[in-house]
Design a protein around this motif. Structure first.
Motif, PDB file in Angstrom:
ATOM      1  N   LEU A  27       0.825  -1.192   0.000  1.00 13.47           N
ATOM      2  CA  LEU A  27       0.000   0.000   0.000  1.00 13.47           C
ATOM      3  C   LEU A  27       0.869   1.256   0.000  1.00 13.47           C
ATOM      4  O   LEU A  27       1.898   1.320   0.671  1.00 13.47           O
ATOM      5  CB  LEU A  27      -0.910   0.018   1.235  1.00 13.47           C
ATOM      6  CG  LEU A  27      -1.945  -1.112   1.348  1.00 13.47           C
ATOM      7  CD1 LEU A  27      -2.788  -0.908   2.600  1.00 13.47           C
ATOM      8  CD2 LEU A  27      -2.835  -1.176   0.117  1.00 13.47           C
ATOM      9  N   SER A  28       0.420   2.261  -0.743  1.00 13.94           N
ATOM     10  CA  SER A  28       1.096   3.553  -0.741  1.00 13.94           C
ATOM     11  C   SER A  28       0.832   4.261   0.585  1.00 13.94           C
ATOM     12  O   SER A  28      -0.029   3.854   1.375  1.00 13.94           O
ATOM     13  CB  SER A  28       0.588   4.412  -1.895  1.00 13.94           C
ATOM     14  OG  SER A  28      -0.785   4.743  -1.684  1.00 13.94           O
ATOM     15  N   ARG A  30      -0.633   7.063   0.969  1.00 12.99           N
ATOM     16  CA  ARG A  30      -2.035   7.501   0.954  1.00 12.99           C
ATOM     17  C   ARG A  30      -2.976   6.366   1.305  1.00 12.99           C
ATOM     18  O   ARG A  30      -3.919   6.538   2.080  1.00 12.99           O
ATOM     19  CB  ARG A  30      -2.396   8.060  -0.427  1.00 12.99           C
ATOM     20  CG  ARG A  30      -3.864   8.467  -0.539  1.00 12.99           C
ATOM     21  CD  ARG A  30      -4.253   8.819  -1.962  1.00 12.99           C
ATOM     22  NE  ARG A  30      -5.655   9.186  -2.061  1.00 12.99           N
ATOM     23  CZ  ARG A  30      -6.661   8.312  -2.165  1.00 12.99           C
ATOM     24  NH1 ARG A  30      -6.388   6.998  -2.181  1.00 12.99           N
ATOM     25  NH2 ARG A  30      -7.913   8.729  -2.238  1.00 12.99           N
ATOM     26  N   SER A  31      -2.727   5.171   0.729  1.00 10.05           N
ATOM     27  CA  SER A  31      -3.621   4.040   0.973  1.00 10.05           C
ATOM     28  C   SER A  31      -3.569   3.579   2.420  1.00 10.05           C
ATOM     29  O   SER A  31      -4.591   3.195   2.994  1.00 10.05           O
ATOM     30  CB  SER A  31      -3.262   2.885   0.037  1.00 10.05           C
ATOM     31  OG  SER A  31      -3.496   3.239  -1.311  1.00 10.05           O
ATOM     32  N   LEU A  34      -5.504   6.163   4.357  1.00  6.88           N
ATOM     33  CA  LEU A  34      -6.923   6.013   4.065  1.00  6.88           C
ATOM     34  C   LEU A  34      -7.495   4.790   4.772  1.00  6.88           C
ATOM     35  O   LEU A  34      -8.610   4.837   5.310  1.00  6.88           O
ATOM     36  CB  LEU A  34      -7.136   5.906   2.555  1.00  6.88           C
ATOM     37  CG  LEU A  34      -8.587   5.850   2.081  1.00  6.88           C
ATOM     38  CD1 LEU A  34      -9.370   7.046   2.588  1.00  6.88           C
ATOM     39  CD2 LEU A  34      -8.638   5.790   0.558  1.00  6.88           C
ATOM     40  N   SER A  35      -6.742   3.682   4.817  1.00  2.00           N
ATOM     41  CA  SER A  35      -7.193   2.494   5.529  1.00  2.00           C
ATOM     42  C   SER A  35      -7.378   2.790   7.015  1.00  2.00           C
ATOM     43  O   SER A  35      -8.347   2.343   7.640  1.00  2.00           O
ATOM     44  CB  SER A  35      -6.206   1.345   5.338  1.00  2.00           C
ATOM     45  OG  SER A  35      -6.184   0.911   3.999  1.00  2.00           O
ATOM     46  N   THR A 212      -2.947  -4.917   4.176  1.00  2.00           N
ATOM     47  CA  THR A 212      -3.015  -5.054   2.721  1.00  2.00           C
ATOM     48  C   THR A 212      -4.058  -6.097   2.319  1.00  2.00           C
ATOM     49  O   THR A 212      -4.883  -5.866   1.425  1.00  2.00           O
ATOM     50  CB  THR A 212      -1.637  -5.437   2.152  1.00  2.00           C
ATOM     51  OG1 THR A 212      -0.702  -4.394   2.445  1.00  2.00           O
ATOM     52  CG2 THR A 212      -1.700  -5.636   0.642  1.00  2.00           C
ATOM     53  N   ALA A 215      -7.646  -4.858   3.095  1.00  2.00           N
ATOM     54  CA  ALA A 215      -8.143  -3.945   2.066  1.00  2.00           C
ATOM     55  C   ALA A 215      -8.613  -4.716   0.836  1.00  2.00           C
ATOM     56  O   ALA A 215      -9.640  -4.383   0.230  1.00  2.00           O
ATOM     57  CB  ALA A 215      -7.051  -2.940   1.679  1.00  2.00           C
ATOM     58  N   ARG A 219     -12.487  -4.916  -0.782  1.00  2.00           N
ATOM     59  CA  ARG A 219     -12.780  -4.697  -2.198  1.00  2.00           C
ATOM     60  C   ARG A 219     -13.532  -5.885  -2.785  1.00  2.00           C
ATOM     61  O   ARG A 219     -14.466  -5.712  -3.587  1.00  2.00           O
ATOM     62  CB  ARG A 219     -11.488  -4.451  -2.983  1.00  2.00           C
ATOM     63  CG  ARG A 219     -10.808  -3.120  -2.685  1.00  2.00           C
ATOM     64  CD  ARG A 219      -9.730  -2.806  -3.716  1.00  2.00           C
ATOM     65  NE  ARG A 219      -8.666  -3.801  -3.726  1.00  2.00           N
ATOM     66  CZ  ARG A 219      -7.579  -3.751  -2.968  1.00  2.00           C
ATOM     67  NH1 ARG A 219      -7.411  -2.745  -2.103  1.00  2.00           N
ATOM     68  NH2 ARG A 219      -6.636  -4.674  -3.057  1.00  2.00           N
TER      69      ARG A 219
END
Length: 263
Positions: A27-28, A30-31, A34-35, A212, A215, A219
């Motif tokens: 994950l970046s 940002r990700s 955000l998580s 990871t 997430a 999805r």
């Protein structure tokens, strides 16, 4: 995450990609943030806590600060007195994710299928795209152009927009319903991917691996067709995926975050 972690994630990806799970990339910044925000209730955290928590997942403080600044500029987050909060669009996403984690096909199935037929023509491309997104969001499959169908075990919310114009029918298909559901909704592939994600979650042994995979599970659950139990195989992974995800987000995830906050 160090080189050992990167090698492990790549090795795990190689072992499960053939099982239906695409490579789960790290994950970046940002990700990760955000998580963290999507898992917070209410969805707000002080900046110092975000930076400390993100570091637990391999995001350096400087990178976290840059990501926060960019997320505010992009309208993902609002900042007030050193506290960040999800913007309305992402708050809606959090609510949708929370619903899917607790949603099951709760309406008893009467063996009938709801059919939605588009009876207007000449609708704009935007109207058709919006309608398609609405029907997919309500877990319908397109039998043919303009004809949408699913088992009648979920509450149907008639699209508010008048375009395109539709008629709704209740029917019993001639084809075996289990075969029809598997064909229209890709149940075998969905279950294959879900089972592989369960295996990845059970083998994840670091915070960044677990967040990871979690997430990826969320999805995947957003595409759960929510079939009646009568149309699913015995080992359908949907409920176990929800259980694993909720257990991590509700217990283990909070333990990891608390340990970080104390350090």
């Amino acid at each position: 995450m160090g080189s050992d972690g990167n090698r492990r994630m790549k090795a795990d990806a190689a072992s499960t990609e053939d099982a239906g799970v695409p490579e789960l990339r790290r994950l970046s910044a940002r990700s990760v943030i955000l998580s963290l925000m999507l898992g917070a209730h209410p969805p707000e955290l002080p900046v110092a806590e975000i930076i400390a928590l993100a570091e637990k997942f391999g995001v350096q403080p400087a990178a976290a600060r840059v990501a926060l600044s960019r997320m505010v500029t992009a309208g993902d987050l609002h900042r007030t007195n050193g506290t960040y909060r999800l913007a309305d669009r992402l708050f809606t996403r959090q609510q949708r994710q929370d619903r899917i984690l607790s949603t099951t096909a709760a309406v008893p199935w009467n063996q009938r299928w709801r059919t939605v037929v588009v009876v207007s023509s000449g609708d704009s491309a935007r109207a058709r795209a919006d309608f398609r997104a609405t029907m997919l969001g309500q877990r319908f499959a397109e039998l043919r152009e303009g004809v949408w169908i699913r088992p009648d075990n979920l509450e149907f919310v008639r699209p508010a927009a008048a375009t395109p114009r539709i008629e709704t029918l209740s029917a019993v298909p001639d084809e075996d319903p289990k075969t029809l559901a598997a064909r229209l909704f890709g149940l075998d592939e969905w279950a294959k991917t879900g089972t592989a994600l369960i295996e990845k979650m059970n083998s994840a042994d670091t915070p960044i691996d677990r967040v990871t995979v979690t997430a990826a599970i969320v999805r995947h659950l957003l595409t759960d067709p929510l079939m009646p139990a009568e149309l699913l195989d015995e080992h359908w992974p949907g409920e176990l995926l929800r259980t694993l995800c909720l257990a991590y987000r509700g217990v283990a995830y909070q333990v990891e975050l608390s340990a970080t906050a104390r350090s």
